[in-house]
Design a protein around this motif. Structure first.
Motif, mmCIF file in Angstrom:
data_model
loop_
_atom_site.group_PDB
_atom_site.id
_atom_site.type_symbol
_atom_site.label_atom_id
_atom_site.label_comp_id
_atom_site.label_asym_id
_atom_site.label_seq_id
_atom_site.Cartn_x
_atom_site.Cartn_y
_atom_site.Cartn_z
ATOM 1 N N GLY A 92 19.563 2.843 -4.812
ATOM 2 C CA GLY A 92 20.342 2.426 -3.786
ATOM 3 C C GLY A 92 20.048 1.274 -3.320
ATOM 4 O O GLY A 92 18.609 0.919 -3.096
ATOM 5 N N LYS A 93 20.872 0.147 -3.048
ATOM 6 C CA LYS A 93 20.369 -1.133 -2.489
ATOM 7 C C LYS A 93 20.651 -1.269 -1.103
ATOM 8 O O LYS A 93 19.628 -1.669 -0.321
ATOM 9 N N ILE A 94 21.599 -0.543 -0.369
ATOM 10 C CA ILE A 94 22.013 -0.699 0.906
ATOM 11 C C ILE A 94 21.699 0.958 1.318
ATOM 12 O O ILE A 94 21.146 1.127 2.284
ATOM 13 N N ALA A 95 22.358 1.540 0.754
ATOM 14 C CA ALA A 95 22.389 3.151 1.014
ATOM 15 C C ALA A 95 20.865 3.531 0.368
ATOM 16 O O ALA A 95 20.377 3.111 -0.165
ATOM 17 N N SER A 96 20.609 5.001 0.726
ATOM 18 C CA SER A 96 19.354 5.550 0.291
ATOM 19 C C SER A 96 19.546 5.718 -1.205
ATOM 20 O O SER A 96 20.446 6.083 -1.739
ATOM 21 N N GLY A 97 18.448 5.680 -1.844
ATOM 22 C CA GLY A 97 18.225 6.036 -3.004
ATOM 23 C C GLY A 97 17.757 7.319 -3.568
ATOM 24 O O GLY A 97 17.279 8.257 -2.481
ATOM 25 N N THR A 98 18.202 8.025 -4.509
ATOM 26 C CA THR A 98 17.548 9.192 -4.739
ATOM 27 C C THR A 98 17.002 9.422 -6.256
ATOM 28 O O THR A 98 17.610 8.798 -7.174
ATOM 29 N N MET A 155 12.953 16.590 -5.423
ATOM 30 C CA MET A 155 13.563 15.279 -5.143
ATOM 31 C C MET A 155 13.219 14.458 -3.949
ATOM 32 O O MET A 155 12.625 14.861 -2.855
ATOM 33 N N MET A 156 13.400 13.047 -4.312
ATOM 34 C CA MET A 156 13.097 12.339 -3.382
ATOM 35 C C MET A 156 14.245 11.139 -2.754
ATOM 36 O O MET A 156 14.829 10.781 -3.774
ATOM 37 N N GLN A 157 14.311 11.453 -1.882
ATOM 38 C CA GLN A 157 15.665 10.516 -1.116
ATOM 39 C C GLN A 157 15.185 9.926 0.151
ATOM 40 O O GLN A 157 14.556 10.346 1.163
ATOM 41 N N GLY A 158 15.595 8.529 0.005
ATOM 42 C CA GLY A 158 15.726 7.759 1.441
ATOM 43 C C GLY A 158 15.550 6.251 0.964
ATOM 44 O O GLY A 158 15.832 5.940 0.010
ATOM 45 N N THR A 159 15.520 5.576 2.143
ATOM 46 C CA THR A 159 15.859 4.241 2.128
ATOM 47 C C THR A 159 14.352 3.471 2.253
ATOM 48 O O THR A 159 14.306 2.237 2.200
ATOM 49 N N SER A 160 13.388 4.210 2.614
ATOM 50 C CA SER A 160 11.944 3.554 3.088
ATOM 51 C C SER A 160 11.152 4.079 1.862
ATOM 52 O O SER A 160 11.348 4.832 0.922
ATOM 53 N N ILE A 161 9.866 3.209 2.005
ATOM 54 C CA ILE A 161 8.890 3.512 1.186
ATOM 55 C C ILE A 161 7.899 4.798 1.839
ATOM 56 O O ILE A 161 7.198 5.219 1.068
ATOM 57 N N PHE A 173 0.843 -1.231 -0.074
ATOM 58 C CA PHE A 173 0.080 -0.158 0.018
ATOM 59 C C PHE A 173 0.790 1.112 -0.021
ATOM 60 O O PHE A 173 0.687 2.210 -0.843
ATOM 61 N N LEU A 174 1.717 1.169 0.868
ATOM 62 C CA LEU A 174 2.904 2.662 0.966
ATOM 63 C C LEU A 174 3.502 2.592 -0.296
ATOM 64 O O LEU A 174 3.884 3.777 -0.851
ATOM 65 N N GLY A 175 3.876 1.473 -0.831
ATOM 66 C CA GLY A 175 4.500 1.585 -2.101
ATOM 67 C C GLY A 175 3.718 2.152 -3.362
ATOM 68 O O GLY A 175 4.329 2.734 -4.247
ATOM 69 N N LEU A 176 2.420 1.852 -3.261
ATOM 70 C CA LEU A 176 1.674 2.288 -4.308
ATOM 71 C C LEU A 176 1.491 3.824 -4.135
ATOM 72 O O LEU A 176 1.255 4.615 -5.164
ATOM 73 N N LYS A 177 1.459 4.230 -2.808
ATOM 74 C CA LYS A 177 1.241 5.738 -2.421
ATOM 75 C C LYS A 177 2.617 6.494 -3.157
ATOM 76 O O LYS A 177 2.575 7.605 -3.602
ATOM 77 N N GLN A 178 3.815 5.910 -2.972
ATOM 78 C CA GLN A 178 5.058 6.570 -3.259
ATOM 79 C C GLN A 178 4.878 6.780 -4.946
ATOM 80 O O GLN A 178 5.586 7.706 -5.312
ATOM 81 N N ILE A 179 4.329 5.483 -5.628
ATOM 82 C CA ILE A 179 4.505 5.657 -6.946
ATOM 83 C C ILE A 179 3.380 6.703 -7.388
ATOM 84 O O ILE A 179 3.660 7.457 -8.168
ATOM 85 N N LYS A 180 2.335 6.908 -6.717
ATOM 86 C CA LYS A 180 1.292 7.805 -7.112
ATOM 87 C C LYS A 180 2.044 9.264 -6.977
ATOM 88 O O LYS A 180 1.794 10.099 -7.587
ATOM 89 N N ASN A 181 2.771 9.288 -5.799
ATOM 90 C CA ASN A 181 3.389 10.765 -5.501
ATOM 91 C C ASN A 181 4.247 10.952 -6.579
ATOM 92 O O ASN A 181 4.413 12.236 -7.139
ATOM 93 N N PHE A 182 5.193 10.018 -7.311
ATOM 94 C CA PHE A 182 6.176 10.212 -8.137
ATOM 95 C C PHE A 182 5.137 10.692 -9.363
ATOM 96 O O PHE A 182 5.547 11.859 -10.113
ATOM 97 N N ASN A 183 4.082 9.897 -9.724
ATOM 98 C CA ASN A 183 3.230 10.370 -11.038
ATOM 99 C C ASN A 183 2.780 11.700 -10.974
ATOM 100 O O ASN A 183 2.469 12.344 -11.786
ATOM 101 N N THR A 184 2.472 11.912 -9.842
ATOM 102 C CA THR A 184 1.514 13.294 -9.546
ATOM 103 C C THR A 184 2.639 14.281 -9.650
ATOM 104 O O THR A 184 2.502 15.486 -10.661
ATOM 105 N N VAL A 185 3.961 14.391 -9.103
ATOM 106 C CA VAL A 185 4.952 15.166 -9.440
ATOM 107 C C VAL A 185 5.539 15.378 -10.633
ATOM 108 O O VAL A 185 5.587 16.393 -11.256
#
Length: 160
Positions: free
Chosen positions: A48-54, A71-77, A19-31
């Motif tokens: 990022g596989k271990i470190a945060s992705g950007t 910008m979206m940066q972080g390790t979590s959904i 559910f949170l992953g889908l919300k993140q994808i929706k946030n990307f699509n909106t922006v």
């Protein structure tokens, strides 16, 4: 009884993550959609596989001027896009590792910004080719298929 309880917890955790992953994808699509309505969008990624992705999005006008950056940066959904006004007004063609604005950013942001510039320039020249990364699961499937095919050919040669 305990195994069912642990299984239920794992199932609930999986559903919440989905559910949170889908919300993140929706946030990307909106922006992305909002920026795309204003013109071209340069997307820079630093996975990022271990470190945060950007992921860094630049809304670019016809002359290469960055009108808006998020910008979206972080390790979590739970990561969401945040405005990056320090990039506004810069020319995407002039970004470099020693650019004063990039020197103030962390390493991941610098890499994402330079990736956005690289992709933008390739698209502008007309020679951009998207390369799809292969997931470890897909790679394992390919390896198993090759192994199966190799074993089958060995057995067919022996039986002939």
């Amino acid at each position: 009884m305990n195994i069912f309880f642990l299984g239920a917890i794992a199932l609930v955790a999986y559903i919440v993550q989905m559910f949170l992953g889908l919300k993140q994808i929706k946030n990307f699509n909106t922006v992305y959609g909002r920026m795309r309505r204003n013109g071209k969008v340069a997307i820079g990624r630093r996975p990022g596989k271990i470190a945060s992705g950007t992921i860094l999005l630049f809304s670019v006008d016809s002359t290469g001027l960055i009108k808006e950056a998020e910008m979206m940066q972080g390790t979590s959904i739970l990561a969401r896009f945040k405005p990056r006004p320090q990039f506004n007004g810069l020319n995407v063609h002039e970004l470099s590792e020693d650019h004063p604005v990039l020197l103030k950013e962390n390493k991941l942001t610098r890499q994402a910004a330079l990736n956005a510039q690289e992709v933008y320039l390739k698209v502008e020249k007309g020679n951009y080719q998207e390369t799809k990364p292969v997931s470890p699961v897909m790679n394992l499937g390919v390896q198993l298929s090759l192994m199966k095919q190799s074993i089958q050919t060995k057995f067919t040669k022996r039986s002939v």
